[in-house]
Design a protein around this motif. Sequence first.
Motif, mmCIF file in Angstrom:
data_model
loop_
_atom_site.group_PDB
_atom_site.id
_atom_site.type_symbol
_atom_site.label_atom_id
_atom_site.label_comp_id
_atom_site.label_asym_id
_atom_site.label_seq_id
_atom_site.Cartn_x
_atom_site.Cartn_y
_atom_site.Cartn_z
ATOM 1 N N THR A 48 0.834 -1.297 -0.200
ATOM 2 C CA THR A 48 -0.068 -0.093 -0.034
ATOM 3 C C THR A 48 0.879 1.385 -0.094
ATOM 4 N N PRO A 52 -5.755 4.509 4.179
ATOM 5 C CA PRO A 52 -5.510 3.756 5.426
ATOM 6 C C PRO A 52 -6.942 2.837 5.488
ATOM 7 N N LEU A 55 -6.738 -0.325 3.385
ATOM 8 C CA LEU A 55 -5.949 -1.328 4.119
ATOM 9 C C LEU A 55 -6.746 -1.939 5.447
ATOM 10 N N ILE A 84 -1.209 4.464 8.161
ATOM 11 C CA ILE A 84 -1.034 3.093 7.617
ATOM 12 C C ILE A 84 -0.043 2.663 8.701
#
Length: 96
Positions: A48, A52, A55, A84
Motif C-alpha cells: 500500500t 488507510p 488497508l 497506515i
Amino acid sequence: MRAQREFCDTYEGFSELCRCRDPLTPALARAAAPLVPLQESIPVVVATSRHPYHLYRTLLQLLQMPGGGQTPFLVALEGESAAIRDLAELFGIPCR
C-alpha cells in the motif's frame, strides 16, 4: 485498548474499530478466524502507499478468512503514512 483509543482519537473513518459500544478489537478479530490445518506457513504481503481505510478493510477480510488468524502478514508501505503505520501496529502486523 489504550492504543486503539489513541488511534481513534487521531484518525476518522474507522467505524467498527472506533465505536464506543462494543468496538472491534484487532486481536479478537484475528483469534475469531476459523482454524485450518496447515502444512506450511506462507506469509502474505499487503502492499500500500496510502488510503488507510482500504488497508483496514483488506486486513479485516484477510484476518476473518479461515486460517487468517494463523497467517503471518506484512504491510509493505511505499512512501510514508503515519496512519497506515499506526493501523498496522494496532493489528500487530509489521510495516516496512
